[in-house]
Design an enzyme around this catalytic site. Structure first.
Site, short mmCIF file in Angstrom:
data_model
loop_
_atom_site.label_atom_id
_atom_site.label_comp_id
_atom_site.label_asym_id
_atom_site.label_seq_id
_atom_site.Cartn_x
_atom_site.Cartn_y
_atom_site.Cartn_z
NE ARG A 65 -4.17 -1.66 0.05
CZ ARG A 65 -4.20 -2.79 -0.64
NH1 ARG A 65 -3.13 -3.14 -1.36
NH2 ARG A 65 -5.25 -3.58 -0.62
CD GLU A 106 -4.07 2.63 -5.48
OE1 GLU A 106 -3.65 2.66 -4.31
OE2 GLU A 106 -3.78 1.73 -6.27
CG HIS A 161 -3.45 -1.41 -7.05
ND1 HIS A 161 -4.04 -0.81 -5.96
CD2 HIS A 161 -3.11 -2.66 -6.62
CE1 HIS A 161 -4.07 -1.66 -4.93
NE2 HIS A 161 -3.50 -2.78 -5.32
#
Length: 326
Positions: free
Chosen positions: A237, A265, A284
């Site tokens: 993360r 993100e 991601h």
């Protein structure tokens, strides 16, 4: 789960396989557990197969499902939908986190090998010059022989990375406060303190879950202690790493970075890391995607079959372990 998640993860083959091991409620999937149709289905449900987009299984939902005994999650973390009421009810819970760990570990191995050889940078230069360099002048900093790879956390993914690294000539270091030196030795790696992990690693891969204790764990001090030209790989993360500090050391050319996750993100379009030639940012994508989703469905089907046969889950989630899980 959401209809989109169901369509992605459960192919017709997977749905047919699930129907062979249980009495499957009529489709389409439930994504709202408050409707009349949902309450009618929940009234008879013993096992709930969940996925991305599952509503929270709170006390009200459980009250409508008096026969519910187990939750099988066809994805990773169960934190978003398995509530305290589920544990208090004594529900058995399973997760496909182990299946989702496999492609992340594969991505990590690929990036370790590619960056050890400086493949991406050299390919970029080759595209620009259209001329081959003198390979006999390649520096000793290039190559994967006897390189030092550091792993932060012996998580499911971290342990799979250790397995994948075994055929190669790497020295593998591990830091995990919940693993002893003897346990690390059994895994075939060397346990080191956190500061030593960063100071010694040529390539350092972060696999710790984001918990209150790990937020910002990869600090400015640790990043500054890395060897010149080392590479940080993060597939866990983004908030585990001090994003501002990482940006500074990468922009300064001190280290490289492979980031499948960032904080936030998606970095702002003007963020300086986008333009750093020594930073590779991917969207991601390391976790299960495409045909890898079917592995998640197969894991869920296998867990339902085991539970129905009275064999228990192969991948149970324990309430007492939640503090250490993503």
């Amino acid at each position: 789960m959401s209809p989109q998640a169901a369509a992605a993860v459960f192919t017709p083959r997977s749905v047919a396989a699930l129907a062979e091991v249980c009495d499957l409620a009529p489709l389409p999937v439930l994504d709202d557990l408050t409707t009349v149709r949902a309450r009618k289905i929940l009234a008879d449900t013993e096992v709930l197969v969940t996925g991305w987009g599952c509503p929270r299984l709170d006390a009200d939902v459980l009250a409508a499902a008096p026969h519910l005994k187990a939750v099988v999650h066809a994805a990773g973390s169960v934190r978003g939908h398995v509530s305290d009421a589920c544990w208090e009810r004594g529900l058995e819970v399973s997760s496909a986190a182990a299946a989702n760990a496999l492609p992340v570990a594969e991505y990590t191995l690929a990036m370790i090998l590619l960056h050890g050889k400086n493949v991406l940078e050299r390919a970029r230069d080759f595209r620009r010059t259209r001329e081959r360099d003198n390979w006999l002048l390649t520096t000793q900093e290039v190559g994967n022989y006897r390189r030092t790879v550091g792993l932060l956390s012996a998580s499911l993914i971290g342990r799979r990375v250790i397995e994948l690294l075994r055929p190669f000539d790497f020295e593998v270091l591990l830091h995990d406060p919940y693993i002893t030196e003897a346990e690390a030795a059994e895994l075939g790696v060397e346990w080191v303190e956190l500061s030593e992990l960063f100071a010694r690693s040529d390539l350092l891969s972060v696999h710790t879950p984001l918990l209150p204790a790990t937020r910002g764990l990869v600090s400015r001090e640790l990043l500054g202690s890395m060897r010149p030209g080392a590479t940080l790989i993060n597939t866990s993360r983004g908030a585990v790493v001090d994003q501002d500090a990482l940006t500074d050391v990468v922009r300064a050319g001190l280290i490289g970075a492979v980031l499948d996750v960032t904080d936030p993100e998606v970095l702002p379009a003007t963020h300086p890391l986008w333009d750093c030639p020594n930073a590779l940012i991917t969207p991601h994508l390391a976790g299960s995607q495409g045909n890898e989703w079917e592995r998640l469905a197969d894991t869920a089907v296998g867990e339902v079959a085991r539970w129905a046969a009275g064999d228990g889950f192969a991948h149970p989630v324990r309430r007492e372990r939640l503090a250490f899980l993503a």
